[in-house]
Design an enzyme around this catalytic site. Structure first.
Site, PDB file in Angstrom:
ATOM      1  N   LYS A 230       0.923  -1.339   0.344  1.00 56.51           N
ATOM      2  CA  LYS A 230      -0.250  -0.651  -0.068  1.00 56.51           C
ATOM      3  C   LYS A 230       0.724   1.569  -0.324  1.00 56.51           C
ATOM      4  O   LYS A 230       1.740   1.842   0.499  1.00 56.51           O
ATOM      5  CB  LYS A 230      -0.912  -0.281   1.091  1.00 56.51           C
ATOM      6  CG  LYS A 230      -2.213  -1.100   1.464  1.00 56.51           C
ATOM      7  CD  LYS A 230      -2.710  -0.964   2.382  1.00 56.51           C
ATOM      8  CE  LYS A 230      -4.008  -2.347   2.809  1.00 56.51           C
ATOM      9  NZ  LYS A 230      -4.663  -2.003   1.360  1.00 56.51           N
TER      10      LYS A 230
ATOM     11  N   HIS B  46       0.925  -7.462   9.587  1.00 55.56           N
ATOM     12  CA  HIS B  46       0.444  -6.822   9.545  1.00 55.56           C
ATOM     13  C   HIS B  46       0.497  -5.953  10.344  1.00 55.56           C
ATOM     14  O   HIS B  46       0.983  -4.835   9.894  1.00 55.56           O
ATOM     15  CB  HIS B  46      -1.471  -6.690   8.929  1.00 55.56           C
ATOM     16  CG  HIS B  46      -1.750  -7.413   8.062  1.00 55.56           C
ATOM     17  ND1 HIS B  46      -0.459  -8.364   7.160  1.00 55.56           N
ATOM     18  CD2 HIS B  46      -2.426  -8.779   7.627  1.00 55.56           C
ATOM     19  CE1 HIS B  46      -1.535  -8.604   6.176  1.00 55.56           C
ATOM     20  NE2 HIS B  46      -2.434  -8.821   6.311  1.00 55.56           N
TER      21      HIS B  46
ATOM     22  N   ASP C  83      -3.237 -13.743  13.274  1.00 56.58           N
ATOM     23  CA  ASP C  83      -4.053 -13.743  11.454  1.00 56.58           C
ATOM     24  C   ASP C  83      -3.703 -12.340  10.927  1.00 56.58           C
ATOM     25  O   ASP C  83      -2.761 -12.273  10.259  1.00 56.58           O
ATOM     26  CB  ASP C  83      -5.654 -13.818  10.530  1.00 56.58           C
ATOM     27  CG  ASP C  83      -5.803 -13.366  10.004  1.00 56.58           C
ATOM     28  OD1 ASP C  83      -5.474 -13.371   8.773  1.00 56.58           O
ATOM     29  OD2 ASP C  83      -6.776 -12.183   9.855  1.00 56.58           O
TER      30      ASP C  83
END
Length: 551
Positions: free
Chosen positions: A236, A294, A289
């Site tokens: 991103k 992230h 997750d």
């Protein structure tokens, strides 16, 4: 300047697919967009990309659309080939037709986060002509023998030396097996004329032990410089801009420490549930997750020390050091949640335990909040609060840096709670940009203070760029730039930081699930975690003010 240290040209190329040689002049707005958004002038060498899992959802939704965008930008070499491998018994023509139907629907739906319009048929035809499908079992040696022959044929050969990028778009249980088979067939062997690289998707391990074991397994076949562990968050633009914001602006870095910053909040909120992935999510949960990959990548970009250069290992080394400095996380500094029934974006949704393939008494968390401390000179005593969850009130990913309050002496007649906070908000998605809040005097005879905000939105300054978030990452693999990819020690540092919490939660299952309503901001315990420090979460909202005042 791009991260490789060179300034892109102010001329925008108007080219056919695969050709970036004919520049034309542009408007000032387009030139500004080119400076910020264009790929560097370096062109990838001729290469063949091999996708394991060619019939899967990841290939259709992200990898192939990203390749299509790279073709439109003239950033793939003319001698490029795409080989898809999967267990499906279909022909090359059938695979091409399936992908064509997918890309047509993709273009109609928007073509990525920032583009709407019809399919560029010339660009798509260029890519389709280079596609070849091969049926094969990932675990069988004969698959790799046939792949070796295919790579040696004219379809896969470039000037006598084949550069090959293997993309593992497969379930994580196949990662080690596929790499071992590639090594056994000598397909990972490099030479002075040809490189061989492997992209590995997440999840890279399920805990510290499994990540360490997988690293050990694949490093017996590959060298570290051949391995590209991908995290699509780093594709991103706004994530990459964190480094530019910090290190290219003299007004921020001098304040970026414990003397001036009170705390940092990092939020990744989703308005979707598990979306039919109950079987996967039951084994994973929100902590595994989202956090070691992230959220920790956002944390590292925000808090890392300045690297000596933008050399890949210099940047990755500083990120790894930051993750290694995280204090062990105790259960007292963590909150887990699971959504119940509620209303999300005006739609009634069921609770997690009623999702398909989810146990009726599931103790899997769909929400997690952590309070982190970083054990280094810059951040000693500064808490970092991280939160992520499904079915929350808004979709947003953002980093809020709250600065320390100014001394109150001059404003002793103003209640402390009336003094606005100084917050630098970095918006990663969906409304990409940043804002800075500060105090200003209200018009009038008296000294009255109010909070105001300066706001920057990408869409106000730069032309839109079609993107699914994988374009930069695939391009960087093709040119051999590993800056945005994780090394073995980075992955292991992330898992090591949360391993104690994983063990603690495994030994003491949550008994109060579900503990937040779908469509809310999360469990009340997350608010109490900050309240005990005299702080509060910023509201979860995707609605940011950034319009310029009218004349």
């Amino acid at each position: 300047m791009d991260r490789r240290g060179s300034a892109p040209s102010l001329l925008k190329s108007a080219t056919s697919p695969g050709d970036a040689s004919t520049p034309t002049t542009t408007t000032a707005a387009d030139a500004a967009a080119t400076i910020a958004k264009s790929f560097p002038g370096r062109r990838p060498a001729p290469a063949t990309m091999v996708i394991f899992g060619a019939a899967g959802d990841l290939t259709k939704r992200l990898v192939v659309p990203a390749l299509y965008h790279l073709v439109r930008g003239g950033k793939l070499p003319e001698d490029f080939a795409l080989i898809g491998i999967d267990r499906n018994d279909e022909s090359t023509e059938a695979w091409r037709q399936n992908l064509t139907s997918m890309i047509e629907a993709f273009a109609r739906a928007g073509g990525g986060e920032r583009e709407r319009g019809a399919l560029d048929t010339q660009a798509w035809a260029w890519l389709v002509d280079r596609m070849h499908y091969m049926r094969g079992d990932f675990t069988q040696p004969e698959t790799y023998g046939r792949l070796e022959k295919l790579l040696a044929e004219p379809f896969g050969r470039q000037d006598g030396a084949t550069n090959v990028l293997f993309y593992l778009a497969v379930a994580d249980r196949f990662f080690g097996a596929v790499i071992e088979q590639l090594g056994g067939a000598s397909l990972t062997r490099q030479s002075e004329k040809a490189w061989r690289r492997v992209i590995i998707e997440k999840p890279f391990g399920h805990d510290f032990a499994s990540a360490e074991a997988l690293n050990t397994q694949i490093l017996k076949v590959l060298s570290e410089d051949q391995i590209y562990r991908i995290d699509h968050f780093l594709g991103k633009e706004t994530v990459q801009n964190i480094l530019v914001l910090r290190f290219a602006n003299g007004i921020f870095e001098p304040l970026w420490n414990r003397d001036h910053i009170d705390h940092v909040q990092i939020t990744a909120a989703e308005t979707v549930g598990v979306e039919g992935r109950g079987r996967f999510y039951e084994k994973t949960g929100a902590l595994r997750d989202m956090v070691p990959n992230h959220l920790f990548q956002l944390l590292a970009m925000t808090a890392m020390e300045p690297p000596i250069s933008f050399d890949p290992d210099a940047v990755r080394g500083k990120k790894t050091e930051l993750l290694q400095a995280i204090h062990p996380i105790s259960p007292e500094n963590a909150v887990r949640g699971q959504y119940g029934a509620g209303v999300v974006l005006g739609k009634n949704v069921r609770d997690y335990r009623r999702e398909p393939d989810v146990a009726p008494n599931s103790a899997t968390e769909t929400y997690v909040t952590l309070k982190l401390g970083i054990d280094n000179w810059r951040w000693a005593g500064v808490p970092f609060y991280l939160r992520t969850g499904k079915y929350l009130s808004a979709r947003t990913t953002e980093i809020a840096v709250q600065f320390r309050q100014a001394p109150y002496a001059l404003f002793r007649d103003t209640p402390v709670e009336r003094l606005p906070q100084n917050i630098l908000m970095l918006r990663i998605q969906p409304d990409e940009g940043l804002s800075l809040s500060f105090s200003a005097k209200r018009p009038g005879a008296d000294i009255e203070i109010d909070g105001v905000e300066m706001d920057f939105a990408y869409r106000d300054y730069f032309a839109p760029l079609a993107s699914v978030g994988y374009e930069t990452l695939i391009y960087d693999c093709l040119i051999g730039d590993a800056t945005l990819f994780q090394r073995a020690d980075t992955v292991e540092a992330g898992w090591r930081a949360v391993q104690g919490l994983i063990d603690a939660w495994a030994g003491a299952s949550a008994e109060n699930f579900p503990n937040y309503a779908a469509g809310s901001a999360g469990p009340a315990a997350a608010d109490r975690l900050l309240a005990r420090d005299g702080r509060a979460w910023l509201p979860i909202t995707a609605d940011h003010r950034h319009a310029r005042p009218s004349a």
